[in-house]
Motif scaffolding. Structure first.
Motif, PDB file in Angstrom:
ATOM      1  N   ARG A   5     -21.177 -17.651 -12.017  1.00 38.47           N
ATOM      2  CA  ARG A   5     -22.189 -16.925 -12.585  1.00 38.47           C
ATOM      3  C   ARG A   5     -23.461 -17.561 -12.186  1.00 38.47           C
ATOM      4  N   GLU A   6     -23.755 -18.999 -12.257  1.00 38.36           N
ATOM      5  CA  GLU A   6     -24.899 -19.351 -11.903  1.00 38.36           C
ATOM      6  C   GLU A   6     -25.261 -20.093 -10.821  1.00 38.36           C
ATOM      7  N   LEU A   7     -24.233 -20.334  -9.778  1.00 39.54           N
ATOM      8  CA  LEU A   7     -24.385 -20.791  -8.640  1.00 39.54           C
ATOM      9  C   LEU A   7     -23.991 -19.954  -7.395  1.00 39.54           C
ATOM     10  N   GLY A   8     -22.882 -18.917  -7.740  1.00 40.96           N
ATOM     11  CA  GLY A   8     -22.665 -18.040  -6.757  1.00 40.96           C
ATOM     12  C   GLY A   8     -21.155 -18.136  -6.456  1.00 40.96           C
ATOM     13  N   SER A   9     -20.684 -17.104  -5.698  1.00 41.33           N
ATOM     14  CA  SER A   9     -19.115 -17.144  -5.291  1.00 41.33           C
ATOM     15  C   SER A   9     -18.921 -17.985  -4.366  1.00 41.33           C
ATOM     16  N   ASP A  10     -19.887 -18.381  -3.299  1.00 41.35           N
ATOM     17  CA  ASP A  10     -19.448 -19.326  -2.440  1.00 41.35           C
ATOM     18  C   ASP A  10     -19.290 -20.668  -2.922  1.00 41.35           C
ATOM     19  N   VAL A  11     -20.172 -20.808  -4.076  1.00 42.57           N
ATOM     20  CA  VAL A  11     -19.799 -22.429  -4.508  1.00 42.57           C
ATOM     21  C   VAL A  11     -18.470 -22.511  -5.478  1.00 42.57           C
ATOM     22  N   ALA A  12     -18.285 -21.442  -6.115  1.00 47.65           N
ATOM     23  CA  ALA A  12     -17.106 -21.393  -6.987  1.00 47.65           C
ATOM     24  C   ALA A  12     -15.822 -21.126  -6.372  1.00 47.65           C
TER      25      ALA A  12
END
Length: 195
Positions: free
Chosen positions: A169-176
């Motif tokens: 939610r906060e940092l984006g799908s790539d980070v997750a």
């Protein structure tokens, strides 16, 4: 952090957020904090965690409130924290624009004691759902419940999902996705999200 906290409740999201720092160019600062003096916190199964930072919600974008000790009315844990009143009062005073307060497992009971779940969609450990509902929480049958500035997660292992959802939610799908690959864990279960 408080004495009697469930080890996995605090360690799982801490590791997820720390791993996110590796995958996010802007970095992520993760801290264990306590409302009392920085000290050694003794967890529910005896693990000691040295907490070096004091409660400072004005410095945070996100607070994670873990649970622990729900079945023990005596001794350290959430009931002792509720009886003392310090943590519930601190939580009640914490909400502000730009701050997300989250909990996992029976940390939602502490949020309820602070009045933060009243009338709000939330979840907690299956054994505490009826209690949180009695306190005014609107229980949703999901692993993670995202109501904007209040995000709650179910039982102990859902701390991984809570962390991964908030990273996404906060940092984006790539980070997750990078964190999932690093931890060799894929988020599971439903995330209920307010529209």
């Amino acid at each position: 952090m408080f004495d009697g906290v469930e080890e996995l409740d605090c360690i799982a999201p801490y590791e997820v957020f720390s791993a996110a720092a590796v995958h996010n160019a802007g970095g992520v600062e993760v801290r264990y904090v306590t409302t009392g003096q920085p000290r050694l916190i003794r967890c529910g199964y005896g693990t000691g965690i040295r907490v070096k930072h004091r409660w400072a919600p004005h410095e945070a974008d996100l607070l994670v409130v873990p649970g622990g000790g729900y079945k023990r009315r005596e001794g350290p844990g959430i009931w002792a924290e509720i009886d003392k009143g310090t943590l519930p009062r601190a939580l009640a005073a914490a909400p502000r624009s730009g701050l997300t307060i989250s909990s996992l497992c029976t940390g939602a009971v502490l949020l309820s004691a602070a009045g933060l779940t009243k009338g709000r969609p939330c979840t907690t450990h299956h054994g505490a759902k009826a209690y949180v509902e009695e306190q005014g929480g609107v229980i949703k049958n999901a692993r993670v419940v995202d109501d904007g500035d209040l995000v709650t997660a179910g039982g102990i292992t859902s701390g991984l999902e809570l962390g991964l959802w908030l990273v996404r939610r906060e940092l984006g799908s790539d980070v997750a996705t990078g964190v999932e690959t690093m931890l060799e864990y894929e988020a599971r279960g439903t995330v209920w999200q307010a529209s």
